[in-house]
Design an enzyme around this catalytic site. Structure first.
Site, PDB file in Angstrom:
ATOM      1  N   LYS A   1       0.813  -1.211   0.000  1.00 41.15           N
ATOM      2  CA  LYS A   1       0.000   0.000   0.000  1.00 41.15           C
ATOM      3  C   LYS A   1       0.855   1.274   0.000  1.00 41.15           C
ATOM      4  CE  LYS A   1      -4.022  -2.109   2.356  1.00 41.15           C
ATOM      5  NZ  LYS A   1      -4.748  -2.127   3.673  1.00 41.15           N
TER       6      LYS A   1
ATOM      7  N   TYR B   1     -12.362  -2.745  -3.066  1.00 45.70           N
ATOM      8  CA  TYR B   1     -12.909  -2.674  -1.700  1.00 45.70           C
ATOM      9  C   TYR B   1     -14.430  -2.645  -1.678  1.00 45.70           C
ATOM     10  CZ  TYR B   1      -8.341  -2.120   0.572  1.00 45.70           C
ATOM     11  OH  TYR B   1      -7.082  -2.333   1.072  1.00 45.70           O
TER      12      TYR B   1
ATOM     13  N   ARG C   1       2.858  -6.195   9.092  1.00 43.58           N
ATOM     14  CA  ARG C   1       2.179  -5.032   9.682  1.00 43.58           C
ATOM     15  C   ARG C   1       2.804  -4.617  11.006  1.00 43.58           C
ATOM     16  NH1 ARG C   1      -3.932  -6.929   7.885  1.00 43.58           N
ATOM     17  NH2 ARG C   1      -4.102  -5.595   6.036  1.00 43.58           N
TER      18      ARG C   1
ATOM     19  N   ASN D   1      -1.794   0.441   7.050  1.00 44.22           N
ATOM     20  CA  ASN D   1      -1.229  -0.819   7.543  1.00 44.22           C
ATOM     21  C   ASN D   1      -0.401  -1.577   6.499  1.00 44.22           C
ATOM     22  OD1 ASN D   1      -3.354  -1.688   6.021  1.00 44.22           O
ATOM     23  ND2 ASN D   1      -4.476  -2.680   7.685  1.00 44.22           N
TER      24      ASN D   1
ATOM     25  N   HIS E   1      -2.151  -5.434   1.858  1.00 41.66           N
ATOM     26  CA  HIS E   1      -3.439  -6.124   1.719  1.00 41.66           C
ATOM     27  C   HIS E   1      -3.143  -7.553   1.292  1.00 41.66           C
ATOM     28  CE1 HIS E   1      -7.433  -7.257   0.210  1.00 41.66           C
ATOM     29  NE2 HIS E   1      -6.765  -7.806  -0.803  1.00 41.66           N
TER      30      HIS E   1
ATOM     31  N   GLU F   1     -10.014 -10.584  -7.049  1.00 43.21           N
ATOM     32  CA  GLU F   1      -9.019  -9.517  -6.980  1.00 43.21           C
ATOM     33  C   GLU F   1      -7.950  -9.666  -8.064  1.00 43.21           C
ATOM     34  OE1 GLU F   1      -9.620  -9.084  -2.136  1.00 43.21           O
ATOM     35  OE2 GLU F   1      -7.685  -9.776  -2.906  1.00 43.21           O
TER      36      GLU F   1
END
Ligand code: CDP
Ligand code: MG
Length: 135
Positions: free
Chosen positions: A10, A50, A103, A113, A116, A127
């Protein structure tokens, strides 16, 4: 069972030059990188990814976060990959994540965080199709 999981590194992690360190954790645990792409995420892609979170109180913040700068989308393959990657990533809140998890090592907070990972075979397939539509 050999599985595939979709991982996102991320924006908070890409911004802090953590791509290599995070990929090393997966590779050191017998997971194979079989596809990978660095990309700035459109709002449309973020919302598709999401979709299950639409309407939650954190949703708008989550979409802003994931679209603020580049992410790395990775397809990992290996024995029990879906559960294994979630274990390596650790709990959603970095403060609650086990020592040595991505994390715990690198996450800043629940809303930043660092990674994913797909949570089921169905979501992994969905996904992977979203992030790698050519496959
Ligand atoms: O990513 P994971 O499956 O561990 O958590 P989730 O509960 O499915 O939530 C998806 C993502 O939404 C999290 O990874 C966070 O980035 C974000 N989130 C948040 O910002 N605030 C919350 N209270 C819960 C989730
Ligand atoms: Mg989730």
């Amino acid at each position: 069972m050999i599985e595939r999981s979709l991982v996102l590194i991320k924006p908070d992690a890409v911004e802090r030059n953590l791509i290599g360190k995070i990929l090393t954790i997966y590779e050191d645990n017998n997971l194979k990188i079989i596809n990978m792409r660095l990309t700035k995420v459109s709002r449309e892609l973020a919302e598709a990814h999401y979709i299950e979170h639409k309407g939650r109180d954190y949703y708008e913040n989550l979409i802003s976060y994931i679209t603020r700068s580049a992410v790395v989308a990775v397809v990992l393959e290996g024995e029990g990959a879906i559960a294994l990657v979630r274990k390596l990533n650790g709990k959603t809140n970095p403060a609650e994540a086990e020592e040595g998890t991505v994390r715990r090592l690198y996450g800043l907070a629940t809303n930043q965080n660092s990674v994913h990972a797909s949570d089921s075979p169905e979501n992994a397939q969905r996904e992977i199709e979203i992030w790698f539509p050519e496959k």
